[in-house]
Design an enzyme around this catalytic site. Sequence first.
Site, short mmCIF file in Angstrom:
data_model
loop_
_atom_site.label_atom_id
_atom_site.label_comp_id
_atom_site.label_asym_id
_atom_site.label_seq_id
_atom_site.Cartn_x
_atom_site.Cartn_y
_atom_site.Cartn_z
N HIS A 205 0.80 -1.23 0.00
CA HIS A 205 0.00 0.00 0.00
C HIS A 205 0.83 1.27 0.00
CE1 HIS A 205 0.85 -0.21 4.32
NE2 HIS A 205 0.66 1.08 4.31
C1 UD1 Z 1 -1.97 5.28 5.99
C2 UD1 Z 1 -0.66 5.77 6.59
C3 UD1 Z 1 0.39 4.67 6.49
C4 UD1 Z 1 -0.12 3.36 7.09
C5 UD1 Z 1 -1.43 2.99 6.40
C6 UD1 Z 1 -2.02 1.70 6.96
C7 UD1 Z 1 -0.21 8.20 6.40
C8 UD1 Z 1 0.57 9.22 5.69
N1 UD1 Z 1 -0.13 6.95 5.90
O1 UD1 Z 1 -1.75 5.07 4.59
O2 UD1 Z 1 1.55 5.06 7.19
O3 UD1 Z 1 0.83 2.34 6.90
O4 UD1 Z 1 -2.37 4.06 6.60
O5 UD1 Z 1 -3.15 1.30 6.24
O6 UD1 Z 1 -0.87 8.50 7.35
N2 UD1 Z 1 -9.09 4.77 1.93
C9 UD1 Z 1 -10.30 4.14 1.91
N3 UD1 Z 1 -10.87 3.81 3.11
C10 UD1 Z 1 -10.28 4.11 4.28
C11 UD1 Z 1 -9.04 4.78 4.29
C12 UD1 Z 1 -8.46 5.09 3.10
O7 UD1 Z 1 -10.88 3.86 0.87
O8 UD1 Z 1 -10.85 3.76 5.33
C13 UD1 Z 1 -8.45 5.09 0.63
C14 UD1 Z 1 -8.76 6.46 0.15
O9 UD1 Z 1 -8.86 6.44 -1.24
C15 UD1 Z 1 -7.52 7.25 0.54
C16 UD1 Z 1 -6.43 6.20 0.38
O10 UD1 Z 1 -7.06 4.97 0.75
O11 UD1 Z 1 -7.32 8.37 -0.25
C17 UD1 Z 1 -5.26 6.45 1.26
O12 UD1 Z 1 -5.64 6.53 2.63
P1 UD1 Z 1 -4.72 7.33 3.68
O13 UD1 Z 1 -5.26 7.18 5.05
O14 UD1 Z 1 -4.49 8.70 3.17
O15 UD1 Z 1 -3.34 6.60 3.58
P2 UD1 Z 1 -2.98 5.06 3.59
O16 UD1 Z 1 -2.49 4.74 2.24
O17 UD1 Z 1 -4.07 4.22 4.16
#
Ligand code: UD1
Length: 372
Positions: A205
């Site tokens: 991820h």
């Molecule tokens: C985040 C953390 C990362 C951690 C990871 C665990 C930061 C910078 N990154 O990354 O360190 O290892 O979580 O999973 O904080 N999304 C969904 N549903 C959700 C959450 C996210 O669909 O419940 C999708 C959205 O499109 C979003 C993308 O995932 O834009 C990224 O989510 P985000 O929380 O920004 O970062 P992660 O890649 O999950």
Amino acid sequence: MKICSVVGARPNFVKLAPIARELARRPQVRHCIIHTGQHYDAALADAFFHDLQLPPPDYALGIGSGTHAEQTARTMLALEPILAEEKPDWVVVMGDVNATLAATLTAVKRGLRVAHVEAGLRSFDRAMPEEINRRLVDAVADLLLTPSADADENLLREGVTPERLRRVGNVMVDSLLAALPRAAESAILDQLELSPGAYAVVTLHRPANVDDPPTLRRLIGALAKLAKRLPVAFPVHPRTRARLEALALPEVRALRCLPPLGYLDFLQLWRQARLTLTDSGGLQEETTALGVPCLTLRTTTERPITVWEGTNRVVGTDPDAILAAAEACLASPYPMAPRRPALWDGQAASRIVEALLADRSGRPPGRPPLED
Ligand code: UD1
């Protein structure tokens, strides 16, 4: 004493659970949990609260996705009035996600003391958003609770004074050991028709791996080749699923793609895998704790102790290197003996709570907020 823990994303929930359990045993402490909602999907958030036996949060901020600035700023705006009202003696933050940074900045500027769980980890790769978060949080938090000696060394090198440091061990391991009996009841292997020791588990991820189409294409190509040797189970993070759907790579069909799994099902899946391939930070540590082979699909790690004293190998993202490392792994003796680094003993949460109660930060509670 009042303690507010701020969590936002999946790996935070795993670190919070043993601390919450330990705090619940102390009648003199009121513990308040604030969930920022950085992760909001049921599979990434609610399922973890359930599996980890976490009480529902006292506050759920519902921040959701966005750019780093949007996510961080929205969290700060939502948190400030809550912290102003609650006036905790400690704000506890964990890991390196955007919620960690947002909570730290908000709290220190309100004059509140911040304790950082999992302080001192460094990948030395400033292209990782998590590395920026780690450095900024450690620069201003009052109490830096570290998992291992290399983290202490990183902080001391950055000029942190020893009074702010306390080595407590790895709290992820507390969660892991506590959950093993319940994970053993999971039927995930039967559901997926997998046999113990005869399949691989993949997670991906990191933005550097999944947001860059050529890199993602190379990684999926290598994994599809590995799938000719043994089944490859791949619980797919929402970020990764979106990128894979956009690219529509035919090789993905060779992998056993799954929705994100809950904590217990995932634990049961990876602990019986012949090998794991991942860009997650937490899984590098967890596989070391249980002696499961791990190939890290990155060029750096902020957890080098899992290489020195564990089962991890950092192999990068070159397909030939990944396949060669996987072959070497499949040819070596299995199962591996777990080699847990010092203080990865399931007692980190109790050391964390002792550190908070002993309050050796030297800074008084209730400093006035910085002036606007
Ligand atoms: C985040 C953390 C990362 C951690 C990871 C665990 C930061 C910078 N990154 O990354 O360190 O290892 O979580 O999973 O904080 N999304 C969904 N549903 C959700 C959450 C996210 O669909 O419940 C999708 C959205 O499109 C979003 C993308 O995932 O834009 C990224 O989510 P985000 O929380 O920004 O970062 P992660 O890649 O999950």
